[in-house]
Design an enzyme around this catalytic site. Sequence first.
Site, mmCIF file in Angstrom:
data_model
loop_
_atom_site.group_PDB
_atom_site.id
_atom_site.type_symbol
_atom_site.label_atom_id
_atom_site.label_comp_id
_atom_site.label_asym_id
_atom_site.label_seq_id
_atom_site.Cartn_x
_atom_site.Cartn_y
_atom_site.Cartn_z
ATOM 1 N N TYR A 190 -12.316 -4.657 -6.325
ATOM 2 C CA TYR A 190 -13.307 -3.881 -7.060
ATOM 3 C C TYR A 190 -14.596 -4.679 -7.285
ATOM 4 O O TYR A 190 -15.622 -4.339 -6.744
ATOM 5 C CB TYR A 190 -12.774 -3.336 -8.390
ATOM 6 C CG TYR A 190 -13.755 -2.364 -9.029
ATOM 7 C CD1 TYR A 190 -13.856 -1.062 -8.551
ATOM 8 C CD2 TYR A 190 -14.599 -2.750 -10.052
ATOM 9 C CE1 TYR A 190 -14.776 -0.177 -9.083
ATOM 10 C CE2 TYR A 190 -15.524 -1.868 -10.601
ATOM 11 C CZ TYR A 190 -15.605 -0.580 -10.110
ATOM 12 O OH TYR A 190 -16.528 0.289 -10.642
ATOM 13 N N THR A 250 0.819 -1.206 0.000
ATOM 14 C CA THR A 250 0.000 0.000 0.000
ATOM 15 C C THR A 250 0.854 1.257 0.000
ATOM 16 O O THR A 250 0.604 2.198 -0.762
ATOM 17 C CB THR A 250 -0.943 -0.001 1.220
ATOM 18 O OG1 THR A 250 -1.759 -1.178 1.168
ATOM 19 C CG2 THR A 250 -1.841 1.220 1.225
ATOM 20 N N TYR A 257 -2.551 -11.644 0.918
ATOM 21 C CA TYR A 257 -2.649 -10.279 1.435
ATOM 22 C C TYR A 257 -4.104 -10.030 1.810
ATOM 23 O O TYR A 257 -4.965 -9.885 0.950
ATOM 24 C CB TYR A 257 -2.182 -9.307 0.346
ATOM 25 C CG TYR A 257 -1.991 -7.866 0.761
ATOM 26 C CD1 TYR A 257 -2.236 -7.411 2.051
ATOM 27 C CD2 TYR A 257 -1.543 -6.932 -0.177
ATOM 28 C CE1 TYR A 257 -2.041 -6.091 2.409
ATOM 29 C CE2 TYR A 257 -1.340 -5.601 0.163
ATOM 30 C CZ TYR A 257 -1.598 -5.191 1.454
ATOM 31 O OH TYR A 257 -1.409 -3.871 1.785
#
Length: 303
Positions: free
Chosen positions: A117, A54, A143
């Site tokens: 998404y 990130t 993750y």
Amino acid sequence: MSPNGPAADVAIHGVIPPTITAYYDDEDLNLEATAAHARFVVDRGVHGVFPLGTNGEFPMLKPDERAAVIDAVVEEVGDEVPVLAGVSAPSTRNTVSYALDAQENGADAVVVGIPYYYPIDSEAIIEHYEEVVGAVDIPVFVYHYPARMGNKLELETMNRIASIEGIVGVKDTSGDVAWLGQTIDQNPELTYLAGLDSLLFAELEIGCTGLVSAVSNVFPEITVELYESYVAGNETHASDLQSTVFDVWKALDRGPYLGGVKSALDLHLEVDFDPGPMRRPLKRMSQEEEVQLERTLRTLDLI
């Protein structure tokens, strides 16, 4: 303590910062500064690095840029510490492509997020990991970051993923300690990496072997000392250092999302590279916010 706790003999352990991706002022990729940041944290005692997490702004990068970041970091520090490369993408096809690029560029393992998404079911998630693992010859970490990935990883699904040969661990940024504790209990053979600065000590207590900490991108000495104190059995000191990590993270998190890390690196007296801007629409701290950050870090005697 879980048998998979910090004293366990695992290849990937300790402090593993989610290193930054640096840019020039025009937002072009600055590979020299990206590698310099990896060098900065390794020279201060971290046990591995995690480019394209990130903090590495991975969704902002084109495929060739992702590969170039991994290559630059591996070239700089890959002979000294493990390099875990982030390869997350919404599609399985692209994730496999990124994972193969990471392997080709020398990464020691890949960190694979749940496809994001679009909503997908558990069977699609399992098939995603099966395909990625089948495509590469290096270890794969799951993750788990539902706040950003959007799709939740149920315990039963995680248990099935854990049985896939080639899955070696979980990088957990869920903040759900109950979920993580049950996962560790049911799959103790995996390696677990704590992904939230606010829970480093707590997640060591339930069996994590590594700390993927944003604070470590700027002040790795703090988290390295926390981890090593915990492993040495000095839990009181480790807990005290968790309080310091809280204070630093609150200071970094006061401005735009992720922006505080690069601002703090600019303020650090020992940083000799320019982290540059964020890629828009992400933003660095404002001048007023950076003044407040500097005041806080001076009060904490960190700069």
